[in-house]
Design a protein around this motif. Structure first.
Motif, PDB file in Angstrom:
ATOM      1  N   THR A 203       7.065  64.222   4.980  1.00  0.00           N
ATOM      2  CA  THR A 203       6.711  64.190   3.549  1.00  0.00           C
ATOM      3  C   THR A 203       7.331  62.977   2.848  1.00  0.00           C
ATOM      4  OG1 THR A 203       8.635  65.543   2.992  1.00  0.00           O
ATOM      5  CG2 THR A 203       6.573  66.719   3.402  1.00  0.00           C
ATOM      6  N   GLY A 204       8.087  62.189   3.600  1.00  0.00           N
ATOM      7  CA  GLY A 204       8.734  61.010   3.034  1.00  0.00           C
ATOM      8  C   GLY A 204       9.570  60.345   4.114  1.00  0.00           C
ATOM      9  N   PHE A 205      10.513  59.510   3.683  1.00  0.00           N
ATOM     10  CA  PHE A 205      11.304  58.735   4.651  1.00  0.00           C
ATOM     11  C   PHE A 205      12.759  58.744   4.221  1.00  0.00           C
ATOM     12  CE2 PHE A 205       6.974  57.444   4.596  1.00  0.00           C
ATOM     13  CZ  PHE A 205       6.645  57.397   5.938  1.00  0.00           C
ATOM     14  N   MET A 206      13.643  58.749   5.230  1.00  0.00           N
ATOM     15  CA  MET A 206      15.065  58.833   4.913  1.00  0.00           C
ATOM     16  C   MET A 206      15.852  57.765   5.624  1.00  0.00           C
ATOM     17  SD  MET A 206      16.561  62.519   4.643  1.00  0.00           S
ATOM     18  CE  MET A 206      15.472  63.820   4.285  1.00  0.00           C
ATOM     19  N   PHE A 207      16.924  57.338   4.976  1.00  0.00           N
ATOM     20  CA  PHE A 207      17.868  56.439   5.634  1.00  0.00           C
ATOM     21  C   PHE A 207      19.273  56.909   5.342  1.00  0.00           C
ATOM     22  CE2 PHE A 207      19.008  54.286   1.725  1.00  0.00           C
ATOM     23  CZ  PHE A 207      17.866  54.387   0.956  1.00  0.00           C
ATOM     24  N   GLU A 208      20.211  56.482   6.174  1.00  0.00           N
ATOM     25  CA  GLU A 208      21.546  57.059   6.131  1.00  0.00           C
ATOM     26  C   GLU A 208      22.523  56.292   5.244  1.00  0.00           C
ATOM     27  OE1 GLU A 208      22.901  59.771   7.483  1.00  0.00           O
ATOM     28  OE2 GLU A 208      21.041  60.440   8.437  1.00  0.00           O
ATOM     29  N   THR A 209      22.553  54.959   5.386  1.00  0.00           N
ATOM     30  CA  THR A 209      23.671  54.238   4.773  1.00  0.00           C
ATOM     31  C   THR A 209      23.321  53.743   3.366  1.00  0.00           C
ATOM     32  OG1 THR A 209      22.935  52.245   5.900  1.00  0.00           O
ATOM     33  CG2 THR A 209      24.721  53.491   6.935  1.00  0.00           C
ATOM     34  N   PRO A 210      24.254  53.898   2.420  1.00  0.00           N
ATOM     35  CA  PRO A 210      23.996  53.441   1.056  1.00  0.00           C
ATOM     36  C   PRO A 210      24.271  51.948   0.932  1.00  0.00           C
ATOM     37  CG  PRO A 210      26.132  54.528   1.159  1.00  0.00           C
ATOM     38  CD  PRO A 210      25.580  54.539   2.557  1.00  0.00           C
ATOM     39  N   ASP A 211      23.404  51.141   1.530  1.00  0.00           N
ATOM     40  CA  ASP A 211      23.530  49.681   1.398  1.00  0.00           C
ATOM     41  C   ASP A 211      22.155  49.047   1.608  1.00  0.00           C
ATOM     42  OD1 ASP A 211      23.104  49.745   4.166  1.00  0.00           O
ATOM     43  OD2 ASP A 211      25.245  49.555   4.627  1.00  0.00           O
ATOM     44  N   ALA A 212      22.115  47.726   1.473  1.00  0.00           N
ATOM     45  CA  ALA A 212      20.828  47.031   1.573  1.00  0.00           C
ATOM     46  C   ALA A 212      20.189  47.286   2.939  1.00  0.00           C
ATOM     47  CB  ALA A 212      21.030  45.535   1.336  1.00  0.00           C
ATOM     48  N   GLY A 213      21.025  47.288   3.996  1.00  0.00           N
ATOM     49  CA  GLY A 213      20.498  47.523   5.340  1.00  0.00           C
ATOM     50  C   GLY A 213      19.825  48.888   5.442  1.00  0.00           C
ATOM     51  N   GLY A 214      20.432  49.896   4.824  1.00  0.00           N
ATOM     52  CA  GLY A 214      19.847  51.239   4.833  1.00  0.00           C
ATOM     53  C   GLY A 214      18.482  51.249   4.164  1.00  0.00           C
ATOM     54  N   ILE A 215      18.409  50.607   3.015  1.00  0.00           N
ATOM     55  CA  ILE A 215      17.140  50.566   2.275  1.00  0.00           C
ATOM     56  C   ILE A 215      16.058  49.881   3.117  1.00  0.00           C
ATOM     57  CG2 ILE A 215      15.976  49.504   0.289  1.00  0.00           C
ATOM     58  CD1 ILE A 215      18.515  49.971  -1.328  1.00  0.00           C
ATOM     59  N   LEU A 216      16.416  48.748   3.726  1.00  0.00           N
ATOM     60  CA  LEU A 216      15.419  48.010   4.515  1.00  0.00           C
ATOM     61  C   LEU A 216      14.963  48.846   5.705  1.00  0.00           C
ATOM     62  CD1 LEU A 216      16.961  44.433   4.335  1.00  0.00           C
ATOM     63  CD2 LEU A 216      15.009  45.355   3.056  1.00  0.00           C
ATOM     64  N   HIS A 217      15.898  49.581   6.309  1.00  0.00           N
ATOM     65  CA  HIS A 217      15.536  50.451   7.419  1.00  0.00           C
ATOM     66  C   HIS A 217      14.520  51.502   6.941  1.00  0.00           C
ATOM     67  CE1 HIS A 217      15.926  52.811  11.066  1.00  0.00           C
ATOM     68  NE2 HIS A 217      16.071  53.883  10.303  1.00  0.00           N
ATOM     69  N   GLY A 218      14.807  52.142   5.792  1.00  0.00           N
ATOM     70  CA  GLY A 218      13.893  53.159   5.262  1.00  0.00           C
ATOM     71  C   GLY A 218      12.516  52.585   4.973  1.00  0.00           C
ATOM     72  N   VAL A 219      12.478  51.385   4.413  1.00  0.00           N
ATOM     73  CA  VAL A 219      11.191  50.781   4.054  1.00  0.00           C
ATOM     74  C   VAL A 219      10.420  50.388   5.326  1.00  0.00           C
ATOM     75  CG1 VAL A 219      10.095  48.831   2.874  1.00  0.00           C
ATOM     76  CG2 VAL A 219      11.987  50.061   1.780  1.00  0.00           C
ATOM     77  N   ARG A 220      11.136  49.931   6.350  1.00  0.00           N
ATOM     78  CA  ARG A 220      10.463  49.624   7.630  1.00  0.00           C
ATOM     79  C   ARG A 220       9.826  50.875   8.216  1.00  0.00           C
ATOM     80  NH1 ARG A 220      15.145  47.150   9.308  1.00  0.00           N
ATOM     81  NH2 ARG A 220      15.185  45.045   8.455  1.00  0.00           N
ATOM     82  N   GLU A 221      10.544  51.993   8.146  1.00  0.00           N
ATOM     83  CA  GLU A 221       9.987  53.267   8.632  1.00  0.00           C
ATOM     84  C   GLU A 221       8.695  53.596   7.875  1.00  0.00           C
ATOM     85  OE1 GLU A 221      11.774  56.078  10.773  1.00  0.00           O
ATOM     86  OE2 GLU A 221      12.064  54.065  11.582  1.00  0.00           O
TER      87      GLU A 221
END
Ligand SMILES: Nc1ncnc2c1ncn2[C@@H]1O[C@H](COP(=O)(O)OP(=O)(O)O[C@H]2O[C@H](CO)[C@@H](O)[C@H](O)[C@H]2O)[C@@H](O)[C@H]1O
Length: 446
Positions: A391-409
């Motif tokens: 229903t959506g996408f999740m990432f673990e770390t509260p940093d720019a790398g985490g956000i980019l990982h979530g957006v790639r997913e």
């Protein structure tokens, strides 16, 4: 059973964030279950109400008068608590906020005598359970933590000069916290029941990482603490009937979503690319600074950003600057705009919410209801409400790398429309949560 809500925000009369949505819509759901709730709200500048009289209360050693107003919204009765220092254009953000809300709580305590349950929300109303324990009124008390980060901390000498409360309450009733008065703590210690707005956050706040200095207090009172997930006013937040949208749609008639998207891109001057929406208070909690840090990476991934929000002045400047330098790719609108918020929820392809912590979060629920998969950090109520890849996408770390990982997913999912429709078909209504609150009130009143 008569229930009083006491809070500093309620939609549509006064809204800064999610507290207003909850206080403005949970009473309607309780009403459908046969329970009448009266909401006590400060009479802010601009709220239209009928003047119905006045009451008296003690403050700073004097008898003070409070003007009372009545208002109604969708069958729910409001008592507007009229104190001079609330006649300002915003609910908070003033140097005397603590004093103002202590006055509000003391005046309101005089007005809730005929209620069996007094349900206080956040620090602005947190003094009420203590006042009940001192015999000011007799109803059972529920205290809901919408956000543990704002605690209402102040100098004890001023507090006691204003309230005239007995000095032994400082240590004896849980007001003292590291040498100051802490209203959040007093609410937790004195209420008959403490709730917060998701099961996960109810656990997180009992840990040193999530406890904001009050985890020990919360562990000591864990037996009366529970997490009840927030709901949405699903008739207000409904893409099939939303008056702010030109093209209504739902999960079975999804074509309107693409038309709203086209309008939004044109309105904000954005190129035709996957566009991520952000609708948020600009506060540390929300990780908006992390979005700014991730901007170069996001641009490289080929997504646009449509950002609506205000709060922290540095972040407002940063996003204004980014919008000026990334025309066509990043749009920023500063301020609180109800209509534009709806158009972003409907028109964006994904919704970004990189919160450092999140008690429940309504924005991701609204985004899912509008078929806009949220990309969220795996924390608090976000963990309780979003299913990764479903229903959506999740990432673990509260940093720019985490956000980019979530957006790639998000970008690599083969069926984003499937995710969107699954998200839309979930039940986000108040029906279940309202039953839980009703059950709690019944347990207390017996
Ligand atoms: N610039 C803007 N213009 C228009 N609308 C805007 C806006 N900025 C924010 N909003 C609206 O404000 C609300 C935000 O609610 P959230 O619950 O997501 O967060 P908030 O931190 O404010 O609430 C806190 O209380 C709620 C209620 O319990 C918890 O869910 C949450 O986790 C907790 O942090 C949404 O309705 C959103 O659309």
């Amino acid at each position: 059973m008569r229930v009083a809500f006491v809070a500093s925000e309620a939609f549509p009369f006064a809204k800064v964030g999610g507290l207003a949505d909850v206080v403005g819509s949970l009473p309607q759901a309780l009403r459908r279950l046969g329970l009448e709730v009266t909401i006590f709200l400060p009479w802010y500048w601009g709220i239209e109400g009928y003047y119905v009289g006045e009451a008296w209360f003690n403050f700073a050693g004097q008898r003070e008068k409070v003007g009372l107003g009545h208002a109604e919204h969708q069958g729910v009765r409001y008592v507007l608590v009229g104190l001079g220092d609330f006649a300002r254009d915003r609910p908070y953000g003033y140097p005397d906020d603590f004093r103002r809300f202590v006055r509000f709580a003391m005046a309101t305590a005089e007005l809730v005598r005929e209620f069996e349950v007094v349900h206080a929300h956040d620090w602005q109303a947190a003094l009420l359970p203590l006042l009940r324990n001192l015999g000011w009124f007799s109803g059972r008390t529920v205290y809901t933590i919408h956000n543990l980060a704002y605690q209402g901390v102040w100098d004890s000498h001023e507090f006691y000069a204003w309230t005239g409360l007995p000095g032994e309450t400082y240590y004896g009733a849980g007001l003292e916290h590291y040498g100051s008065v802490n209203l959040m703590k007093a609410g937790i210690v004195n209420a008959d029941a403490v709730t917060t707005v998701s099961p996960r956050y109810a656990w997180e706040i009992t840990t040193p990482e999530g406890g904001e200095g009050l985890d020990g207090v919360l562990r000591a009172h864990q037996g009366k603490l529970r997490g009840i997930l927030n709901g949405l006013d699903t008739s207000y937040w409904n893409p099939a009937t939303d008056p702010y949208l030109k093209h209504p749609y739902d999960a079975d008639n999804f074509a309107g979503k693409a038309l709203n998207r086209k309008e939004l891109l044109a309105e904000l001057g954005l190129e035709d690319r996957p566009t991520l929406g952000v609708v948020s208070r600009f506060a540390h909690q929300k990780g908006i600074d992390l979005v700014a840090e991730a901007v170069d990476g996001l641009m490289d991934l080929g997504v646009n950003l449509a950002v609506l929000g205000s709060g922290d002045a540095n972040l407002e400047r940063t996003f204004s600057w980014l919008a000026a330098h990334l025309r066509g790719r990043l749009a920023y609108v500063q301020g609180h705009h109800e209509a534009l918020a709806h158009r972003i929820y409907a028109g964006a392809d994904g919704f970004l919410m990189p919160s450092r912590f999140e008690p429940c979060g309504l924005a991701q629920l609204i985004a899912m209801r509008y078929g806009t998969p949220p990309i969220v950090r795996a924390v608090g109520g976000l963990l309780d409400t979003v299913r990764h890849w479903e229903t959506g996408f999740m990432f673990e770390t509260p940093d720019a790398g985490g956000i980019l990982h979530g957006v790639r997913e998000f970008l690599k999912h083969p069926d984003r429309e499937g995710v969107a429709k699954r998200a839309m078909r979930q039940d986000f209504s108040w029906d279940g949560p309202a039953q839980a609150y009703l059950g709690l009130y019944r347990e207390l009143v017996g």
